[in-house]
Design a protein around this motif. Structure first.
Motif, PDB file in Angstrom:
ATOM      1  N   MET A  43       0.852  -1.190   0.000  1.00 42.26           N
ATOM      2  CA  MET A  43       0.000   0.000   0.000  1.00 42.26           C
ATOM      3  C   MET A  43       0.889   1.241   0.000  1.00 42.26           C
ATOM      4  O   MET A  43       0.968   2.010   0.953  1.00 42.26           O
ATOM      5  CB  MET A  43      -0.952  -0.042   1.189  1.00 42.26           C
ATOM      6  CG  MET A  43      -1.984  -1.159   1.101  1.00 42.26           C
ATOM      7  SD  MET A  43      -3.132  -0.995  -0.302  1.00 42.26           S
ATOM      8  CE  MET A  43      -4.174   0.335   0.284  1.00 42.26           C
ATOM      9  N   VAL A  44       1.543   1.417  -1.135  1.00 42.59           N
ATOM     10  CA  VAL A  44       2.476   2.525  -1.350  1.00 42.59           C
ATOM     11  C   VAL A  44       1.952   3.359  -2.518  1.00 42.59           C
ATOM     12  O   VAL A  44       1.133   2.900  -3.314  1.00 42.59           O
ATOM     13  CB  VAL A  44       3.897   2.003  -1.641  1.00 42.59           C
ATOM     14  CG1 VAL A  44       4.446   1.241  -0.442  1.00 42.59           C
ATOM     15  CG2 VAL A  44       3.925   1.126  -2.889  1.00 42.59           C
ATOM     16  N   PRO A  45       2.405   4.607  -2.657  1.00 45.49           N
ATOM     17  CA  PRO A  45       1.855   5.481  -3.690  1.00 45.49           C
ATOM     18  C   PRO A  45       1.884   4.906  -5.099  1.00 45.49           C
ATOM     19  O   PRO A  45       0.945   5.139  -5.882  1.00 45.49           O
ATOM     20  CB  PRO A  45       2.716   6.737  -3.563  1.00 45.49           C
ATOM     21  CG  PRO A  45       3.060   6.795  -2.109  1.00 45.49           C
ATOM     22  CD  PRO A  45       3.287   5.360  -1.718  1.00 45.49           C
ATOM     23  N   PHE A  46       2.919   4.176  -5.456  1.00 42.18           N
ATOM     24  CA  PHE A  46       3.013   3.637  -6.814  1.00 42.18           C
ATOM     25  C   PHE A  46       1.790   2.816  -7.173  1.00 42.18           C
ATOM     26  O   PHE A  46       1.308   2.861  -8.308  1.00 42.18           O
ATOM     27  CB  PHE A  46       4.280   2.784  -6.943  1.00 42.18           C
ATOM     28  CG  PHE A  46       4.492   2.201  -8.320  1.00 42.18           C
ATOM     29  CD1 PHE A  46       5.181   2.913  -9.289  1.00 42.18           C
ATOM     30  CD2 PHE A  46       4.002   0.940  -8.645  1.00 42.18           C
ATOM     31  CE1 PHE A  46       5.378   2.382 -10.563  1.00 42.18           C
ATOM     32  CE2 PHE A  46       4.188   0.404  -9.910  1.00 42.18           C
ATOM     33  CZ  PHE A  46       4.876   1.124 -10.872  1.00 42.18           C
ATOM     34  N   PHE A  47       1.276   2.045  -6.212  1.00 41.18           N
ATOM     35  CA  PHE A  47       0.138   1.177  -6.474  1.00 41.18           C
ATOM     36  C   PHE A  47      -1.199   1.794  -6.062  1.00 41.18           C
ATOM     37  O   PHE A  47      -2.228   1.509  -6.673  1.00 41.18           O
ATOM     38  CB  PHE A  47       0.314  -0.166  -5.749  1.00 41.18           C
ATOM     39  CG  PHE A  47       1.451  -0.982  -6.273  1.00 41.18           C
ATOM     40  CD1 PHE A  47       1.377  -1.588  -7.508  1.00 41.18           C
ATOM     41  CD2 PHE A  47       2.614  -1.121  -5.539  1.00 41.18           C
ATOM     42  CE1 PHE A  47       2.428  -2.334  -8.014  1.00 41.18           C
ATOM     43  CE2 PHE A  47       3.674  -1.868  -6.025  1.00 41.18           C
ATOM     44  CZ  PHE A  47       3.589  -2.477  -7.266  1.00 41.18           C
ATOM     45  N   VAL A  48      -1.204   2.612  -5.024  1.00 36.72           N
ATOM     46  CA  VAL A  48      -2.467   3.138  -4.501  1.00 36.72           C
ATOM     47  C   VAL A  48      -2.978   4.313  -5.329  1.00 36.72           C
ATOM     48  O   VAL A  48      -4.168   4.394  -5.641  1.00 36.72           O
ATOM     49  CB  VAL A  48      -2.315   3.542  -3.017  1.00 36.72           C
ATOM     50  CG1 VAL A  48      -3.610   4.160  -2.506  1.00 36.72           C
ATOM     51  CG2 VAL A  48      -1.930   2.335  -2.170  1.00 36.72           C
ATOM     52  N   ALA A  49      -2.096   5.231  -5.686  1.00 34.41           N
ATOM     53  CA  ALA A  49      -2.513   6.415  -6.440  1.00 34.41           C
ATOM     54  C   ALA A  49      -3.146   5.992  -7.770  1.00 34.41           C
ATOM     55  O   ALA A  49      -2.574   5.213  -8.523  1.00 34.41           O
ATOM     56  CB  ALA A  49      -1.321   7.330  -6.683  1.00 34.41           C
ATOM     57  N   GLY A  50      -4.303   6.483  -8.024  1.00 35.96           N
ATOM     58  CA  GLY A  50      -4.977   6.156  -9.274  1.00 35.96           C
ATOM     59  C   GLY A  50      -5.782   4.882  -9.240  1.00 35.96           C
ATOM     60  O   GLY A  50      -6.402   4.519 -10.241  1.00 35.96           O
ATOM     61  N   SER A  51      -5.805   4.172  -8.105  1.00 32.83           N
ATOM     62  CA  SER A  51      -6.581   2.933  -8.010  1.00 32.83           C
ATOM     63  C   SER A  51      -7.809   3.159  -7.133  1.00 32.83           C
ATOM     64  O   SER A  51      -7.695   3.261  -5.908  1.00 32.83           O
ATOM     65  CB  SER A  51      -5.740   1.799  -7.407  1.00 32.83           C
ATOM     66  OG  SER A  51      -6.565   0.687  -7.090  1.00 32.83           O
TER      67      SER A  51
END
Length: 223
Positions: A43-51
């Motif tokens: 749950m880090v920005p690379f995966f969470v942002a935009g999801s």
């Protein structure tokens, strides 16, 4: 961005199969809070942002973390570590995408890499992994750190349901841990991907429960 929740389900024949085999729908009907760890994957920005699905599960992860922590259990935050470039990775993903994935966990203090709406507390574990699975031998020290705390039950949450979360659930089961995957606290790209993993995990590797179910198990044991 509007938060969304997966429309998840397990087919009734799968429930019926296990009920015939073991006499009950769920394998794990109780747990010991002090021997339970909530695992929060990627749950880090690379995966969470935009999801939107990651946004949707944030309240459930936060609720589970509070309940597990308050009952004396462990909360473990798992994030991608920076891994070495490989010819296989470049060949499979392409060099540009491979580089993005190798650095997807970010840099700097581990606590600061977690999505900012989630709060790390003193006593929580923070670990990096060098593979999809947080339990793959030699690629993450999470199994050893959980063993030091006498953990026997892991509650899997995070993203992506069908990649790192499923990989972690499979390997945790192989290591002999009791696995519970939380249906409404994991996020994939599509409902189809999410539900395929829930089916696989429930069929072979562990239980699939809701946030409410897990909270009730923890509070019932603690109370």
């Amino acid at each position: 961005m509007e938060a969304k929740m997966h429309v998840w389900y397990l087919e009734e024949p799968e429930y019926a199969r296990h009920e015939r085999r073991r006499g009950r729908r769920f394998a794990y009907t109780s747990l010991v809070p002090e021997r339970t760890a909530l695992i929060v994957v990627d749950m880090v920005p690379f995966f969470v942002a935009g999801s939107p699905y990651c946004m949707g599960i944030l309240p459930n992860i936060d609720r589970l973390a509070t309940v597990v922590r308050d009952a004396g259990g462990t909360v473990a935050w798992v994030m991608p570590g920076v891994v070495a470039r490989s010819d296989v990775g470049d060949e499979f993903f392409g060099p540009e995408r491979s580089a993005l994935y190798r650095n997807s966990g970010g840099t700097g203090p581990l606590e600061a890499r977690i999505w900012p709406d989630l709060t790390v507390h003193d006593g929580d574990l923070l670990v990096e992994k060098g593979a999809a699975s947080a339990f793959f031998p030699g690629r993450c020290d999470l199994p050893q750190r959980l063993a030091e705390r006498n953990i026997d039950t892991v509650v899997i949450t995070g993203t992506l349901t069908n990649v790192c979360c499923e990989s972690s659930a499979r390997d945790a089961s192989t290591l002999g841990l009791r696995v519970i995957m939380v249906a409404d606290a994991n996020a994939a790209r599509r409902d189809q991907d999410h539900n395929a993993t829930l089916h696989t995990v429930y069929r072979t590797f562990g239980d699939v429960r809701t946030t409410d179910d897990v909270v009730a198990l923890v509070k019932g044991a603690a109370g």
